[in-house]
Design a protein around this motif. Structure first.
Motif, PDB file in Angstrom:
ATOM      1  N   VAL A  92       0.855  -1.205   0.054  1.00  0.00           N
ATOM      2  CA  VAL A  92      -0.051   0.216  -0.111  1.00  0.00           C
ATOM      3  C   VAL A  92       0.843   1.260  -0.022  1.00  0.00           C
ATOM      4  N   LYS A  93       0.356   2.298  -0.399  1.00  0.00           N
ATOM      5  CA  LYS A  93       1.034   3.651  -0.465  1.00  0.00           C
ATOM      6  C   LYS A  93       0.948   4.486   0.904  1.00  0.00           C
ATOM      7  N   GLU A  94      -0.055   4.168   1.556  1.00  0.00           N
ATOM      8  CA  GLU A  94      -0.423   4.863   2.786  1.00  0.00           C
ATOM      9  C   GLU A  94      -0.845   3.812   3.977  1.00  0.00           C
ATOM     10  N   TYR A  95       0.419   3.309   4.696  1.00  0.00           N
ATOM     11  CA  TYR A  95      -0.171   2.315   5.581  1.00  0.00           C
ATOM     12  C   TYR A  95      -1.315   2.831   6.641  1.00  0.00           C
ATOM     13  N   ALA A  96      -1.353   4.140   6.984  1.00  0.00           N
ATOM     14  CA  ALA A  96      -2.189   4.554   8.031  1.00  0.00           C
ATOM     15  C   ALA A  96      -3.789   4.488   7.425  1.00  0.00           C
ATOM     16  N   THR A  97      -3.788   4.783   5.868  1.00  0.00           N
ATOM     17  CA  THR A  97      -4.929   4.525   5.434  1.00  0.00           C
ATOM     18  C   THR A  97      -5.593   3.127   5.493  1.00  0.00           C
ATOM     19  N   PHE A  98      -4.876   2.128   5.297  1.00  0.00           N
ATOM     20  CA  PHE A  98      -5.028   0.874   5.055  1.00  0.00           C
ATOM     21  C   PHE A  98      -5.587   0.297   6.829  1.00  0.00           C
ATOM     22  N   GLU A  99      -4.637   1.042   7.738  1.00  0.00           N
ATOM     23  CA  GLU A  99      -4.810   0.656   9.032  1.00  0.00           C
ATOM     24  C   GLU A  99      -6.189   1.130   9.609  1.00  0.00           C
ATOM     25  N   SER A 100      -6.880   2.217   9.053  1.00  0.00           N
ATOM     26  CA  SER A 100      -8.105   2.495   9.355  1.00  0.00           C
ATOM     27  C   SER A 100      -9.127   2.027   8.823  1.00  0.00           C
ATOM     28  N   LYS A 101      -8.826   1.457   7.434  1.00  0.00           N
ATOM     29  CA  LYS A 101      -9.970   1.168   6.455  1.00  0.00           C
ATOM     30  C   LYS A 101     -10.290  -0.350   6.932  1.00  0.00           C
ATOM     31  N   LEU A 102      -9.209  -1.039   7.048  1.00  0.00           N
ATOM     32  CA  LEU A 102      -9.434  -2.542   7.389  1.00  0.00           C
ATOM     33  C   LEU A 102     -10.449  -2.990   8.577  1.00  0.00           C
ATOM     34  N   PRO A 103     -10.362  -2.667   9.833  1.00  0.00           N
ATOM     35  CA  PRO A 103     -11.345  -2.761  10.819  1.00  0.00           C
ATOM     36  C   PRO A 103     -12.853  -2.340  10.407  1.00  0.00           C
ATOM     37  N   ASP A 104     -13.047  -1.519   9.808  1.00  0.00           N
ATOM     38  CA  ASP A 104     -14.432  -1.040   8.995  1.00  0.00           C
ATOM     39  C   ASP A 104     -14.798  -2.173   8.051  1.00  0.00           C
ATOM     40  N   LEU A 105     -13.959  -2.629   7.076  1.00  0.00           N
ATOM     41  CA  LEU A 105     -13.971  -3.793   6.217  1.00  0.00           C
ATOM     42  C   LEU A 105     -14.389  -5.051   6.891  1.00  0.00           C
ATOM     43  N   VAL A 106     -14.008  -5.357   7.926  1.00  0.00           N
ATOM     44  CA  VAL A 106     -14.118  -6.674   8.665  1.00  0.00           C
ATOM     45  C   VAL A 106     -15.351  -6.713   9.430  1.00  0.00           C
ATOM     46  N   ASP A 107     -15.894  -5.371   9.910  1.00  0.00           N
ATOM     47  CA  ASP A 107     -17.202  -5.311  10.571  1.00  0.00           C
ATOM     48  C   ASP A 107     -18.275  -5.217   9.446  1.00  0.00           C
ATOM     49  N   GLN A 108     -17.897  -4.959   8.176  1.00  0.00           N
ATOM     50  CA  GLN A 108     -19.131  -4.826   7.254  1.00  0.00           C
ATOM     51  C   GLN A 108     -19.266  -6.234   6.670  1.00  0.00           C
ATOM     52  N   HIS A 109     -18.461  -7.238   6.840  1.00  0.00           N
ATOM     53  CA  HIS A 109     -18.661  -8.387   6.454  1.00  0.00           C
ATOM     54  C   HIS A 109     -18.972  -9.430   7.726  1.00  0.00           C
ATOM     55  N   GLY A 110     -19.240  -8.875   8.963  1.00  0.00           N
ATOM     56  CA  GLY A 110     -19.658  -9.628   9.949  1.00  0.00           C
ATOM     57  C   GLY A 110     -18.579 -10.585  10.652  1.00  0.00           C
ATOM     58  N   GLY A 111     -17.256  -9.999  10.478  1.00  0.00           N
ATOM     59  CA  GLY A 111     -16.067 -10.694  11.128  1.00  0.00           C
ATOM     60  C   GLY A 111     -15.683  -9.969  12.328  1.00  0.00           C
ATOM     61  N   PHE A 112     -14.236 -10.370  12.650  1.00  0.00           N
ATOM     62  CA  PHE A 112     -13.681  -9.773  13.613  1.00  0.00           C
ATOM     63  C   PHE A 112     -12.134 -10.019  13.420  1.00  0.00           C
ATOM     64  N   ILE A 113     -11.040  -9.198  14.100  1.00  0.00           N
ATOM     65  CA  ILE A 113      -9.754  -9.298  14.047  1.00  0.00           C
ATOM     66  C   ILE A 113      -9.372  -9.970  15.206  1.00  0.00           C
ATOM     67  N   SER A 114      -8.665 -11.179  14.916  1.00  0.00           N
ATOM     68  CA  SER A 114      -8.151 -11.952  15.958  1.00  0.00           C
ATOM     69  C   SER A 114      -6.672 -11.528  16.638  1.00  0.00           C
ATOM     70  N   ASN A 115      -6.139 -10.971  15.752  1.00  0.00           N
ATOM     71  CA  ASN A 115      -4.433 -10.645  15.848  1.00  0.00           C
ATOM     72  C   ASN A 115      -4.030  -9.379  15.024  1.00  0.00           C
ATOM     73  N   SER A 116      -3.217  -8.833  15.527  1.00  0.00           N
ATOM     74  CA  SER A 116      -2.801  -7.551  14.512  1.00  0.00           C
ATOM     75  C   SER A 116      -1.213  -7.286  15.145  1.00  0.00           C
ATOM     76  N   GLU A 117      -0.448  -6.851  14.214  1.00  0.00           N
ATOM     77  CA  GLU A 117       0.923  -6.574  14.715  1.00  0.00           C
ATOM     78  C   GLU A 117       1.444  -5.496  13.721  1.00  0.00           C
ATOM     79  N   THR A 118       2.017  -4.444  14.075  1.00  0.00           N
ATOM     80  CA  THR A 118       2.486  -3.345  13.405  1.00  0.00           C
ATOM     81  C   THR A 118       3.873  -2.804  13.647  1.00  0.00           C
ATOM     82  N   ASN A 119       4.590  -2.790  12.582  1.00  0.00           N
ATOM     83  CA  ASN A 119       5.987  -2.209  12.549  1.00  0.00           C
ATOM     84  C   ASN A 119       6.237  -1.053  12.233  1.00  0.00           C
ATOM     85  N   ARG A 120       6.698   0.139  13.123  1.00  0.00           N
ATOM     86  CA  ARG A 120       6.729   1.362  12.564  1.00  0.00           C
ATOM     87  C   ARG A 120       8.317   1.754  12.715  1.00  0.00           C
ATOM     88  N   ARG A 121       9.206   1.192  12.917  1.00  0.00           N
ATOM     89  CA  ARG A 121      10.640   1.583  13.007  1.00  0.00           C
ATOM     90  C   ARG A 121      11.560   1.661  11.739  1.00  0.00           C
TER      91      ARG A 121
END
Length: 304
Positions: A92-121
């Motif tokens: 992706v070009k902007e990770y922050a945009t992906f990070e904000s849109k993915l949870p909404d997309l998961v909710d729209q399809h009736g699912g949930f996020i069981s695990n997540s890990e982010t590297n910002r270094r």
């Protein structure tokens, strides 16, 4: 096979609790009658196919009637239990945009996020790993939506059919519950020795532990087959260019660039080696120079 195991286990209990006394022949006759009734019951597999309701991808159930003659392939598929595991690599070009849109997309399809890990270094190029659990009915729609958030470098899908194991565990649970009920009945009716009663209670405890173990396995299979698991690896690259098929010109350019890089690397290695050797030269050069100077003075004195 399950029916035979049930009968064999039941006969073992009979041998354990049958004792000498005036009630033993009456008790044996009652057990023979129960065994005969068990032999007339339908097999576990047939009972499972006939009674288990048809499970549809959206979670609904049909009336559970047994197949009649030529059923359509859709009815056969509705009874299947499939475990879906997908691994998706996104750029992706902007990770922050992906990070904000993915949870909404998961909710729209009736699912949930069981695990997540982010590297910002790493050089401000963020990356992360997300594990989403999505209902099987929304699985393909979710994949289409998440690939629209970036460029999919790779995608691996795996489908494991656990229908046979699911049906087998269900049948084993039913048979063990029937055995549990009959052991309880015998325990209530038995008035023999204390050792015989304790032996029946131990067998009852073993059967109940087996039921709990199989019910736990059934819950695991139900969860894994009801919700698909999608592992999303995402990394940020602002000026990403998808790889294209190599041409003659691109191959020449790549070879030229590779040679220049090799020469540059070799020069850097030589410079680093020279810098590494310099302190050692200084350490050994001073004594050598002093020795040479002293030797020259001695020779001059002798020559005079």
């Amino acid at each position: 096979m399950n029916h035979r195991n049930f009968r064999n286990g039941f006969l073992v209990v009979v041998l354990l609790i049958a004792g000498c006394g005036p009630q033993s022949s009456q008790f044996s006759s009652k057990l023979d009658m129960v065994s005969e009734q068990a032999a007339q019951e339908p097999s576990a597999a047939a009972f499972s196919v006939a009674q288990t309701p048809n499970r549809l991808p959206n979670g609904d159930e049909t009336d559970g009637e047994a197949p009649e003659g030529d059923r359509s392939s859709e009815t056969v598929k509705s009874n299947r239990r499939i475990v879906y595991n997908t691994h998706l690599s996104l750029v992706v070009k902007e990770y922050a945009t992906f990070e904000s849109k993915l949870p909404d997309l998961v909710d729209q399809h009736g699912g949930f996020i069981s695990n997540s890990e982010t590297n910002r270094r790493y050089n401000n190029q963020q990356s992360g790993v997300w594990v989403a659990r999505i209902p099987v009915a929304n699985y393909l729609d979710f994949l289409q939506g998440v690939t629209g958030l970036g460029f999919a470098e790779s995608r691996t899908e795996d489908a494991d059919d656990v229908t046979a194991e699911f049906v087998d565990v269900e049948a084993r649970i039913r048979n063990n519950k029937k055995l549990e009920e009959r052991i309880i009945t015998m325990l209530d009716e038995r008035t023999g020795k204390l050792s015989e009663v304790l032996e029946i209670e131990r067998e009852l405890s073993r059967v109940r532990e087996e039921i709990e173990r199989m019910e736990g396995r059934l819950r695991v299979l139900s969860d894994r087959s009801a919700l698909a698991t999608i592992t999303i690896k995402c990394r940020e690259e602002k000026e990403y260019v998808p790889p294209a098929s190599p041409t003659f010109g691109s191959r020449i350019q790549k070879s030229w660039a590779g040679s220049i890089d090799a020469m540059k690397q070799t020069g850097e290695n030589i410079a680093i080696a020279a810098i590494a050797i310099l302190p050692w030269l200084l350490v050994f050069a001073v004594p050598i120079l002093v020795s040479i100077a002293v030797g020259r003075r001695i020779l001059r004195k002798r020559s005079k």
